[in-house]
Scaffold this motif. Structure first.
Motif, PDB file in Angstrom:
ATOM      1  N   THR A 784       0.682  -1.362  -0.104  1.00  0.00           N
ATOM      2  CA  THR A 784       0.072   0.017   0.137  1.00  0.00           C
ATOM      3  C   THR A 784       1.212   1.593   0.026  1.00  0.00           C
ATOM      4  O   THR A 784       0.397   2.430  -0.694  1.00  0.00           O
ATOM      5  CB  THR A 784      -0.986   0.461   1.613  1.00  0.00           C
ATOM      6  N   GLY A 785       2.122   1.418   0.121  1.00  0.00           N
ATOM      7  CA  GLY A 785       3.379   2.776   0.578  1.00  0.00           C
ATOM      8  C   GLY A 785       3.113   2.641  -0.296  1.00  0.00           C
ATOM      9  O   GLY A 785       3.539   3.975  -1.236  1.00  0.00           O
ATOM     10  N   GLU A 786       3.631   1.714  -1.351  1.00  0.00           N
ATOM     11  CA  GLU A 786       4.672   1.877  -2.444  1.00  0.00           C
ATOM     12  C   GLU A 786       2.945   2.927  -3.845  1.00  0.00           C
ATOM     13  O   GLU A 786       3.647   3.316  -3.965  1.00  0.00           O
ATOM     14  CB  GLU A 786       4.728   0.465  -3.246  1.00  0.00           C
ATOM     15  N   TRP A 787       1.811   2.312  -3.684  1.00  0.00           N
ATOM     16  CA  TRP A 787       0.940   2.389  -4.150  1.00  0.00           C
ATOM     17  C   TRP A 787       1.128   4.458  -4.102  1.00  0.00           C
ATOM     18  O   TRP A 787       0.506   4.860  -5.120  1.00  0.00           O
ATOM     19  CB  TRP A 787      -0.879   1.860  -4.296  1.00  0.00           C
ATOM     20  N   VAL A 788       1.040   4.449  -3.044  1.00  0.00           N
ATOM     21  CA  VAL A 788       0.731   5.505  -2.672  1.00  0.00           C
ATOM     22  C   VAL A 788       1.498   6.864  -3.229  1.00  0.00           C
ATOM     23  O   VAL A 788       1.644   7.786  -3.617  1.00  0.00           O
ATOM     24  CB  VAL A 788       0.585   5.682  -0.570  1.00  0.00           C
ATOM     25  N   THR A 789       2.600   6.280  -2.670  1.00  0.00           N
ATOM     26  CA  THR A 789       4.492   6.514  -3.418  1.00  0.00           C
ATOM     27  C   THR A 789       4.076   6.983  -4.892  1.00  0.00           C
ATOM     28  O   THR A 789       4.384   8.052  -5.187  1.00  0.00           O
ATOM     29  CB  THR A 789       5.918   5.946  -2.728  1.00  0.00           C
ATOM     30  N   ILE A 790       3.511   5.704  -5.719  1.00  0.00           N
ATOM     31  CA  ILE A 790       3.469   6.267  -7.086  1.00  0.00           C
ATOM     32  C   ILE A 790       2.488   7.104  -7.262  1.00  0.00           C
ATOM     33  O   ILE A 790       2.619   8.096  -8.380  1.00  0.00           O
ATOM     34  CB  ILE A 790       2.870   4.557  -7.889  1.00  0.00           C
ATOM     35  N   GLY A 791       0.737   7.301  -6.411  1.00  0.00           N
ATOM     36  CA  GLY A 791       0.471   8.403  -6.799  1.00  0.00           C
ATOM     37  C   GLY A 791       0.896   9.568  -6.139  1.00  0.00           C
ATOM     38  O   GLY A 791       0.148  10.946  -7.205  1.00  0.00           O
ATOM     39  N   SER A 792       1.348   9.495  -5.527  1.00  0.00           N
ATOM     40  CA  SER A 792       2.161  11.081  -5.004  1.00  0.00           C
ATOM     41  C   SER A 792       2.913  11.702  -6.179  1.00  0.00           C
ATOM     42  O   SER A 792       3.004  12.968  -6.510  1.00  0.00           O
ATOM     43  CB  SER A 792       2.256  10.732  -3.894  1.00  0.00           C
ATOM     44  N   LEU A 793       3.966  10.666  -6.982  1.00  0.00           N
ATOM     45  CA  LEU A 793       5.163  11.234  -7.944  1.00  0.00           C
ATOM     46  C   LEU A 793       3.500  11.295  -9.039  1.00  0.00           C
ATOM     47  O   LEU A 793       4.563  12.828  -9.413  1.00  0.00           O
ATOM     48  CB  LEU A 793       5.813   9.890  -8.516  1.00  0.00           C
ATOM     49  N   LEU A 794       3.250  10.314  -9.102  1.00  0.00           N
ATOM     50  CA  LEU A 794       1.709  11.007 -11.025  1.00  0.00           C
ATOM     51  C   LEU A 794       1.081  12.427 -10.378  1.00  0.00           C
ATOM     52  O   LEU A 794       0.939  13.301 -10.999  1.00  0.00           O
ATOM     53  CB  LEU A 794       0.426  10.409 -10.745  1.00  0.00           C
ATOM     54  N   THR A 795       0.425  12.118  -9.631  1.00  0.00           N
ATOM     55  CA  THR A 795      -0.182  13.679  -8.521  1.00  0.00           C
ATOM     56  C   THR A 795       1.253  14.793  -8.881  1.00  0.00           C
ATOM     57  O   THR A 795       0.466  15.956  -9.918  1.00  0.00           O
ATOM     58  CB  THR A 795      -0.658  13.943  -7.462  1.00  0.00           C
ATOM     59  N   SER A 796       1.685  14.774  -8.392  1.00  0.00           N
ATOM     60  CA  SER A 796       3.369  16.478  -8.693  1.00  0.00           C
ATOM     61  C   SER A 796       3.658  16.503 -10.054  1.00  0.00           C
ATOM     62  O   SER A 796       3.841  17.515 -10.302  1.00  0.00           O
ATOM     63  CB  SER A 796       4.687  15.263  -7.876  1.00  0.00           C
ATOM     64  N   LEU A 797       3.431  14.977 -10.988  1.00  0.00           N
ATOM     65  CA  LEU A 797       3.953  15.225 -12.120  1.00  0.00           C
ATOM     66  C   LEU A 797       2.929  15.616 -12.754  1.00  0.00           C
ATOM     67  O   LEU A 797       3.134  16.934 -14.008  1.00  0.00           O
ATOM     68  CB  LEU A 797       3.748  14.321 -13.124  1.00  0.00           C
ATOM     69  N   SER A 798       1.795  15.910 -12.890  1.00  0.00           N
ATOM     70  CA  SER A 798       0.588  16.236 -12.870  1.00  0.00           C
ATOM     71  C   SER A 798       0.297  17.974 -12.946  1.00  0.00           C
ATOM     72  O   SER A 798       0.019  18.823 -13.718  1.00  0.00           O
ATOM     73  CB  SER A 798      -1.056  15.813 -12.636  1.00  0.00           C
ATOM     74  N   LEU A 799       0.751  18.382 -12.039  1.00  0.00           N
ATOM     75  CA  LEU A 799       0.901  19.936 -11.273  1.00  0.00           C
ATOM     76  C   LEU A 799       2.333  20.668 -12.081  1.00  0.00           C
ATOM     77  O   LEU A 799       1.962  21.651 -12.544  1.00  0.00           O
ATOM     78  CB  LEU A 799       1.232  20.015 -10.147  1.00  0.00           C
ATOM     79  N   VAL A 800       2.885  19.705 -12.074  1.00  0.00           N
ATOM     80  CA  VAL A 800       4.131  20.270 -13.124  1.00  0.00           C
ATOM     81  C   VAL A 800       3.728  20.754 -14.519  1.00  0.00           C
ATOM     82  O   VAL A 800       3.815  21.717 -14.906  1.00  0.00           O
ATOM     83  CB  VAL A 800       5.099  19.179 -13.226  1.00  0.00           C
ATOM     84  N   ILE A 801       2.891  19.969 -15.080  1.00  0.00           N
ATOM     85  CA  ILE A 801       2.989  20.014 -16.435  1.00  0.00           C
ATOM     86  C   ILE A 801       1.989  20.927 -16.451  1.00  0.00           C
ATOM     87  O   ILE A 801       1.663  21.736 -17.975  1.00  0.00           O
ATOM     88  CB  ILE A 801       1.919  18.627 -16.911  1.00  0.00           C
ATOM     89  N   LEU A 802       0.455  21.157 -15.887  1.00  0.00           N
ATOM     90  CA  LEU A 802       0.095  21.998 -16.055  1.00  0.00           C
ATOM     91  C   LEU A 802       0.900  23.231 -15.777  1.00  0.00           C
ATOM     92  O   LEU A 802      -0.048  24.116 -16.163  1.00  0.00           O
ATOM     93  CB  LEU A 802      -1.332  21.783 -14.616  1.00  0.00           C
ATOM     94  N   THR A 803       1.217  23.518 -14.762  1.00  0.00           N
ATOM     95  CA  THR A 803       1.991  24.905 -14.475  1.00  0.00           C
ATOM     96  C   THR A 803       2.576  25.004 -15.837  1.00  0.00           C
ATOM     97  O   THR A 803       2.723  26.111 -16.239  1.00  0.00           O
ATOM     98  CB  THR A 803       2.665  24.602 -13.544  1.00  0.00           C
ATOM     99  N   ALA A 804       3.743  24.399 -16.287  1.00  0.00           N
ATOM    100  CA  ALA A 804       4.235  24.320 -17.464  1.00  0.00           C
ATOM    101  C   ALA A 804       3.040  24.996 -19.166  1.00  0.00           C
ATOM    102  O   ALA A 804       3.673  26.023 -19.667  1.00  0.00           O
ATOM    103  CB  ALA A 804       4.995  23.790 -18.350  1.00  0.00           C
ATOM    104  N   PHE A 805       1.737  24.700 -18.678  1.00  0.00           N
ATOM    105  CA  PHE A 805       0.972  25.238 -20.155  1.00  0.00           C
ATOM    106  C   PHE A 805       0.131  26.230 -19.111  1.00  0.00           C
ATOM    107  O   PHE A 805      -0.619  27.125 -20.629  1.00  0.00           O
ATOM    108  CB  PHE A 805      -0.045  24.192 -20.848  1.00  0.00           C
ATOM    109  N   LYS A 806      -0.234  26.881 -18.504  1.00  0.00           N
ATOM    110  CA  LYS A 806      -0.552  28.198 -18.322  1.00  0.00           C
ATOM    111  C   LYS A 806       0.403  29.311 -18.755  1.00  0.00           C
ATOM    112  O   LYS A 806       1.059  29.068 -18.755  1.00  0.00           O
ATOM    113  CB  LYS A 806      -0.654  28.167 -16.634  1.00  0.00           C
TER     114      LYS A 806
END
Length: 806
Positions: A784-806
Motif C-alpha cells: 500500500t505504501g508503494e502505491w501511495v508513493t506512485i500516486g503522489s509522484l503522478l500527482t506532482s507530475l500532473s501539477l508540473v505539466i499544468l503549470t508549464a502550459f499556463k
C-alpha cells in the motif's frame, strides 16, 4: 527296657537317615520315609547349598524326587521351607552394602575417600601416590590371615568341625572379648593372635567332641569378618579421625587422608602408638627403592603425625623426573639425582647451575661433576640441568664418489688419504683432478680448500692435506659433469614419451624399449635432429634437420638400424586407412533391433533402419529420434566459456553438472515421413559411433503434466486442439502459467504457445505428445505504501505539466 532300646534305635536311625538325606538328597535312592517337618533349619540349609553347588533349583529336581518315593505333599512342604530358609554364614552378609565380601571367607567394611588431583602440588615428588584413585593400598583379602593378627571385639571367626562329626558356625568376638560356641561355651580370645586363639579353641572343642580328641574329626578356625579400628591422622590434606580395617597399614591410612598437606613432610612421618613414636616413615624409601618396610600395620588409637618439611629443593631441566624434592640432613646432590632417576640422554653433566637464596637476594653457584658427592643442597635451592651443545668434538664427513660416504671420527693428524681409506676407497667414476674441503674456521665462517686428488693419493704430502674437525670432504664424480641427454619417440608405438639417451642407441633399441610398434604404424618414419654450429648462418632458415626413411611396419627389428643422437625426436606415422569397426544401436519398433556396424563414413539413419528390416506395423513414424552422447570435449568447451558472471553466480557450474549427470545425451528429431519421400532430406542425418536410434511404438494417448490439476494421459482425438487436453485434466492450477505452456512431440521436437497482440496461437497436438504447463515465476506485489508513493509522484507530475502550459 527292650522297648526303650527299640524306640531309641528307631529314633537314631531316623536322625541318621534325615541327616544323610539332608547331606545328599539328589543321590538318595529311597525318599519315601522322609518327613520334611522333622528336618532342622541347618539340614535345610545344607540341602539348599547342595542344590546351589549343582546349579539347580528345587523345581528342576521335582520329578527326580518324586520318582525316588517322595510324596507330592512332602515335596510341596520341602519347596515351601526351602523358599523360607534364610541364608547363613557369608551369604547373610552379601546383602549388606557396607560389606566387601570375597570368595575366600573374609569380610571387611568398605572404606573409600574421593580423590581430587592436586594440581598445585603436582610437582612435589611423591604427591601422585596419594591423589591417584587407582592406588589405595587396601589389604588383600585373598591372602591368608597373618598369624600375628591380634583378635579383638568386632572380629568374627568361622569355626568348622569336619570328619566323623560335623559342625559349622560363625562366632563374633563380643565386646567382652569372648566367642560363644554351642555345647562348648564361651572362650576369651581378645588380645590373642589368630594362631594362639586357634589352639585355644581346638583345645576347648576337643573336651566336648570326642572325635576331635581322637583325631577322627578336625577343627578349622578362619577369620571371617574383620573388625574396624579408629585412628587419627594429623597434618594430612584431609586430617581427622578415621574408621579403618584392622588389617590396614600406614600407607592405606595416608591414602585415605590424601597424603601430606601442602607443607607436610614426605620423609619424616611419625606413627605414634601409646604416646610414643613407634615408627618414622620415609615415603622416599618406597618410591625410590620399592622398600615397604615402613608400611606397618595399624592398631586401635594409633596416631599418624605428618610434620612440616624442613628442606625442599627444585630440580629442573634434563633429568628423567624433574620436580620438587625433600632432602634430609646429610644427603648430597648425588642423592637428589638418584631421587630424580638421574640425568636424561641430552643432559649436560659436566656441571650444574644452582640458584641459591641468601638472607637478602639470590645468587648463582656452579657445581662441578667432582662436587656432586659433597655438595649438600640447601632449602630453596633451584637446580637447572641444561642440554649438551648441538655440536661434535671429533666429527668429520666425506661425501660423493666413495664407497661409504658418511660421518667418521676425527683424530689429530688425519689426512685426506686416510679418510678415503676409511670410506673404503674411491669409486670408478671418481674425478681425480680435484676434490673439495669445506672447512669451519675459528670464527665459525666457512672456506673452501681444493685438493689435487690424484697427487694426494700418489703420496704427495703437499697435496695430501691434513684435515681438521668438522671438515666436509667432497669427491666429485665424472658423471656429475655430463649433461642428461634424452630422446623422444611419438606416434604409433605402445609407450610414447621421453627416454634416456645412451651411447650407441639405435632406432631398433628404442622401439623395443617402448614396447614395439602398434598395428596402425605405417612405414614412414621422421626423425628431427638438432643443428649445432659455432656461428649463425642467416641464409639457412632451418631450425632442425629432418631425416625421413621407411621401415617395415610389422617388424620391430629394422634392416636399417638408424643410430640416434641426443635430443632426437622420432615420429612413427599412422597408416592412411586404419579404423576399427564402430557401431550404433537401434531399438524400438523395427524388425531387427540391436547393434549395427557403420558400414561407411556416410552411413545415414535411413540405411541403418533398412538394414534393421524397416519399421514394424506398430511403429510411430512421428516418434523417431536419435540420442547422441555428449562428448567430454563439448563439456570442456562449455566450462571454458567466460559468461562474465558475478563471483557468486553458479550458472555455468549448474549447466555443466546437468550435462554430466542428468542429460548425457543430445536428442536429434527425425522426420521419417520426409526421409521416405526424399533421401536427401536434412532429417536423414549421418550417424556417429555411439548413436542410438529410437523408434517409438504408436501410442494414441497425450500426456499432460506440470502445473495442472490432474497429471494424466488423455486419448488422442483428431481435430482437438491444445486447450482441449488441458481442460480434460481440469485446467491449470493456481501456479500454472498457461500462456507459456509447451508441447514435446514423440521425436523429441518441441513447440511453444505464441502470442501476438491479443491473439494466442497454440501448437498442434499429435499422438504420443506431452503437454507441459510450467510454473509462474514469483512476482513482487507492491505494498500500500508503494502505491501511495506512485500516486503522489503522478500527482506532482500532473501539477508540473499544468503549470508549464499556463
Amino acid at each position: 527296657m527292650k522297648k526303650l532300646i527299640y524306640v531309641f534305635t528307631l529314633f537314631s536311625i531316623f536322625l541318621l537317615s534325615s541327616n544323610a538325606i539332608a547331606q545328599d538328597i539328589l543321590k538318595s535312592k529311597d525318599l519315601s520315609t522322609v518327613k520334611v517337618d522333622y528336618l532342622s533349619d541347618d539340614q535345610l540349609s545344607k540341602i539348599s547349598a547342595q542344590l546351589k553347588s549343582n546349579n539347580t533349583t528345587i523345581e528342576q529336581v521335582e520329578q527326580a524326587l518324586l520318582s525316588k518315593g517322595m510324596s507330592q505333599t512332602e515335596y510341596n512342604k520341602l519347596k515351601a521351607r526351602l523358599n523360607d530358609v534364610k541364608p547363613v554364614g557369608n551369604d547373610a552378609k552379601s546383602n549388606n552394602p557396607q560389606m566387601n565380601t570375597q570368595d575366600y571367607g573374609k569380610v571387611q567394611d568398605k572404606f573409600s575417600n574421593e580423590k581430587v588431583k592436586d594440581s598445585a602440588n603436582a610437582l612435589i615428588f611423591g604427591s601422585e601416590l596419594f591423589d591417584n584413585p587407582n592406588l589405595n593400598f587396601e589389604s588383600d583379602l585373598k591372602l591368608a590371615t597373618p598369624v600375628n593378627y591380634v583378635l579383638g571385639p568386632g572380629d568374627e571367626l568361622q569355626i568348622s568341625i569336619y570328619g566323623v562329626q560335623e559342625f559349622n558356625a560363625s562366632s563374633p568376638v563380643s565386646s567382652e572379648g569372648r566367642i560363644s560356641i554351642q555345647y562348648v561355651g564361651q572362650i576369651t580370645v581378645a588380645g590373642m593372635s589368630i594362631e594362639a586363639a586357634t589352639q585355644k579353641i581346638k583345645a576347648a572343642i576337643s573336651k566336648v567332641y570326642s572325635t576331635v580328641r581322637s583325631g577322627q574329626s578336625q577343627v578349622s578356625v578362619v577369620l571371617n569378618q574383620i573388625r574396624t579400628i579408629k585412628i587419627t591422622i594429623v597434618g594430612g590434606k584431609q586430617p581427622g579421625n578415621y574408621s579403618i580395617s584392622s588389617l590396614a597399614t600406614v600407607y592405606n591410612a595416608l591414602h585415605l587422608a590424601g597424603g601430606p598437606g601442602k607443607n607436610g613432610s614426605y620423609r619424616n612421618i611419625e606413627l605414634i602408638r601409646n604416646n610414643k613414636v613407634y615408627k618414622n616413615v620415609d615415603i622416599y624409601r618406597f618410591l625410590v627403592k620399592g622398600d615397604q618396610s615402613d608400611n606397618v600395620g595399624l592398631k586401635e588409637n594409633d596416631v599418624i603425625r605428618i610434620p612440616a618439611y624442613s628442606n625442599r629443593v627444585t630440580l629442573e631441566g634434563e633429568v628423567k623426573r624433574p620436580g620438587i624434592f625433600e632432602m634430609k640432613k646429610g644427603e648430597n646432590f648425588s642423592d637428589l639425582l638418584n631421587f630424580a632417576s638421574g640425568f636424561n640422554e641430552f643432559a649436560y653433566t659436566a656441571s650444574v647451575s644452582v640458584v641459591q637464596k641468601t638472607a637478602k637476594e639470590f645468587k648463582v653457584h656452579d657445581i662441578n661433576e667432582s662436587e656432586y658427592n659433597s655438595y649438600l643442597p640447601q632449602s630453596g635451592d633451584v637446580f637447572r640441568i641444561t642440554k649438551i651443545l648441538n655440536r661434535f668434538e671429533n666429527r668429520i664427513k666425506i661425501e660423493g664418489a666413495v664407497f661409504r660416504p658418511d660421518y667418521y671420527s676425527f683424530t689429530q693428524g688425519m689426512r685426506v688419504s686416510d679418510l678415503i681409506t676409511r670410506a673404503e676407497g674411491l669409486k670408478e667414476d671418481a674425478y681425480g683432478k680435484r676434490a673439495r674441503i669445506v672447512r669451519l674456521k675459528t670464527d665459525l665462517t666457512t672456506e673452501i680448500v681444493n685438493v689435487d686428488l690424484d697427487s694426494a693419493l700418489s703420496g704427495d704430502l703437499n697435496a695430501d692435506l691434513e684435515l681438521k674437525r668438522e671438515d666436509i670432504v667432497t669427491i666429485y664424480s665424472i658423471l656429475d659433469f655430463r649433461e642428461e641427454y634424452k630422446v623422444t619417440i611419438d606416434g604409433e608405438v605402445k609407450n610414447p614419451g621421453e627416454y634416456e639417451f645412451l651411447e650407441n642407441l639405435t632406432l631398433n633399441d628404442l622401439i623395443v624399449q617402448v614396447g614395439g610398434l602398434t598395428g596402425s604404424a605405417s612405414k614412414r618414419v621422421e626423425i628431427a635432429r638438432m643443428i649445432k654450429s659455432d656461428f649463425i648462418d642467416d641464409s639457412d632458415p632451418k631450425r632442425v634437420e629432418l631425416v625421413q626413411f621407411e621401415i617395415t611396419a610389422d617388424n620391430n627389428e629394422q634392416a636399417k638400424n638408424f643410430v640416434l643422437k641426443p635430443f632426437d625426436v622420432v615420429n612413427i606415422r599412422r597408416i592412411a586407412v586404419y579404423e576399427k569397426p564402430q557401431m550404433v544401436v537401434i531399438k524400438g519398433a523395427v524388425a531387427y533391433p540391436g547393434k549395427y556396424v557403420l558400414a561407411n563414413k556416410k552411413e545415414t539413419v535411413y540405411n541403418v533402419v533398412m538394414r534393421a528390416g524397416g519399421l514394424t506395423s506398430v511403429a510411430n513414424i512421428e516418434g523417431m529420434k536419435i540420442k547422441r552422447p555428449i562428448k567430454q570435449d563439448e563439456i570442456d568447451k562449455i566450462k571454458s566459456v567466460d559468461l562474465n558472471l558475478a563471483n557468486n553466480d553458479t550458472l555455468n557450474e549448474k549447466v555443466v553438472q546437468k550435462l554430466e549427470e542428468e542429460l548425457k545425451y543430445a536428442t536429434i528429431p527425425v522426420d521419417w515421413e520426409k526421409i521416405m519421400k526424399d533421401k536427401r532430406h536434412y532429417s536423414n542425418v549421418t550417424l556417429f559411433p555411439g548413436d542410438e536410434i529410437e523408434v517409438a511404438v504408436y501410442n494414441e494417448g497425450v500426456k499432460v503434466t506440470g502445473n495442472v490439476l490432474l497429471t494424466s494421459e488423455i486419448p488422442y482425438r483428431s481435430g482437438k486442439g491444445f486447450k482441449y487436453y488441458i481442460n480434460s485434466v481440469g485446467g491449470v492450477d493456481n501456479k500454472g502459467w498457461k500462456k507459456k505452456a509447451y508441447i514435446i512431440y514423440p521425436n523429441g521436437k518441441a513447440d511453444v504457445t505464441k502470442s501476438f497482440l491479443f491473439f494466442r496461437t497454440y501448437p498442434k497436438v499429435y499422438p504420443d505428445s506431452q503437454i507441459v504447463v510450467p510454473e509462474k515465476p514469483e512476482t513482487h506485489k507492491m505494498s500500500t505504501g508503494e502505491w501511495v508513493t506512485i500516486g503522489s509522484l503522478l500527482t506532482s507530475l500532473s501539477l508540473v505539466i499544468l503549470t508549464a502550459f499556463k
